[in-house]
Design an enzyme around this catalytic site. Sequence first.
Site, short mmCIF file in Angstrom:
data_model
loop_
_atom_site.label_atom_id
_atom_site.label_comp_id
_atom_site.label_asym_id
_atom_site.label_seq_id
_atom_site.Cartn_x
_atom_site.Cartn_y
_atom_site.Cartn_z
N GLY A 74 74.50 68.93 14.90
CA GLY A 74 73.90 70.05 15.35
C GLY A 74 74.47 71.12 14.03
O GLY A 74 75.04 70.67 13.32
N PRO A 75 73.82 72.19 14.43
CA PRO A 75 74.27 73.37 13.44
C PRO A 75 75.57 73.84 13.32
O PRO A 75 76.22 73.81 14.41
CB PRO A 75 73.16 74.43 13.74
N SER A 76 76.16 74.43 12.51
CA SER A 76 77.36 75.06 12.29
C SER A 76 77.35 76.50 12.98
O SER A 76 77.97 77.53 11.91
CB SER A 76 77.82 75.17 10.74
N GLY A 129 73.79 78.78 24.96
CA GLY A 129 74.07 77.71 25.61
C GLY A 129 75.25 77.09 24.99
O GLY A 129 76.15 76.29 25.56
N HIS A 137 87.93 78.19 34.54
CA HIS A 137 87.89 77.12 33.90
C HIS A 137 87.65 77.33 32.55
O HIS A 137 86.79 78.03 31.99
CB HIS A 137 87.07 75.81 34.53
#
Length: 518
Positions: A161-163, A169, A79
Amino acid sequence: MLVECVPNFSEGRRPEVVAAIRDAITHAGGIVLDVSSDASHNRSVITFVAPPERVVAAAFAGVREAQRHIDLTTHSGCHPRLGAADVVPLIPLDGVTMADCVALARDLGERIGRELEMPVYLYEYAATRPERRNLADVRRGGFEGLRDVIGVDPARDPDFGPSRMHPTGGAVAVGARDLLVAYNVYLGPATNLPVARAAARAVRGSSGGLRGVKALALEVDGQAQVSMNLVDIDHTPMHQAFELVRREAAAHGVAVTWSEIVGLVPERALLAAGARHLQLTRFTPAQLLERRVREAAAGDLGGRAWLTELASPTPVPGGGAAAAYAGALAAALAAMVAALRAGPAASGAPPAASPDAAPLATAREHADRLRAELVRLADADSRAYGAVTAARALPRGDEAATARRATALAAALLDSTLVPRDTARAAAAVGELACDVLRDGAGPAASDALTAAALADAAAAGAAAAVRANRRALRRLAAHVPAADVDALEAEALDAAARAAAARGEAQRLFDASLAAE
């Protein structure tokens, strides 16, 4: 007011990890309704509900636990996925609007990005860009593809959030959407995968097929699967999607072998399919016997019907489910005593004069959460036993078939051991809570608190017995389940049973002391 949340996690082969994620959601205030895992997809879908004020915390707890246990660099499955917690949708239910869910999704996304340092992409109704409305576009390239372009291509910058990808994760897609049905149709052996691709293309809405249908072809356990998400079942019902897949496959000389629903499904979806198949032009849901019985017995909470089912000469439901049910009864009694002692404050009225009112109101909320969890465990115990029965029925045949049977049986037995372990833990918590509400005297409700502790003791003891009964069978499958894991499960269950027994003894002492003081 309720919000449904259906997070998809990239783990379907380690039931202990799935259980840890489920527990994290429950402990943060979510009421888990269903857990569906698939080893081929290596994916689990957990369905839970919570009030709007709790749903963000519960979803965040699940994402955080997934990040702790799942490493996308070693993950494999058929998936598509972006992250350990791949997609987290919020769905409005009772008394909640889609606008409410959009706001909650953005709150959740901001918290994940800030605290877990994971890139978050908003999709569907929560999307901040038109090109991110469709989840498939957000997930394009998967974990590996996004890892190569994030921070380089501005079009793939996250909403929160960060780039940069979290090293293990990955990223998370968080959205707000309508009810969805995950529906799979199988077309026989994997050699029919080209036919499955043609059928998926025919039914997929973006390819000119049916509105609100997302579809792709996958090979699952040696079979060709048309995997569908039906996002508008009122416009495109299940039977319509099935019929188009069937016709397309038949045009290539291939027949449908079977189909399945993943997770929960709205009742109206199955009713519509059954009515269409039988050509019941005048059918209405009011004709359903069980629905009318539920309406008539709404005040009974199904208790009498469940006891009748328990007394029937079938192994399901059995002792494990009965233990969980006894624990739920204990939690309900503990909640009642806490509410009586707290006074009007427990129901939202002005605070009572007693300084114990606030802690007791909190105790009642805790008891309510434990009751919901134990009711879920009673149902989960029956499902787990059914999975064991199905695994034992698998053919042995050649060496490969025997190995598949042993693997399936080990997984099912482990799950059927995790459930009573969790029941014993929850029951022990109920027993200790009953002591807490009984402490310093519960007045006329003292006997109710003692009864709660006694029921919790019985529930934990019964659940621990179920764990011990499974231990021998699991030891015979030592090649698939390490002995240390089996021993740890038994030790945890016995420890919980000991805690419950100690709580029952303390409750008896408190009760006797309250009588002596009169």
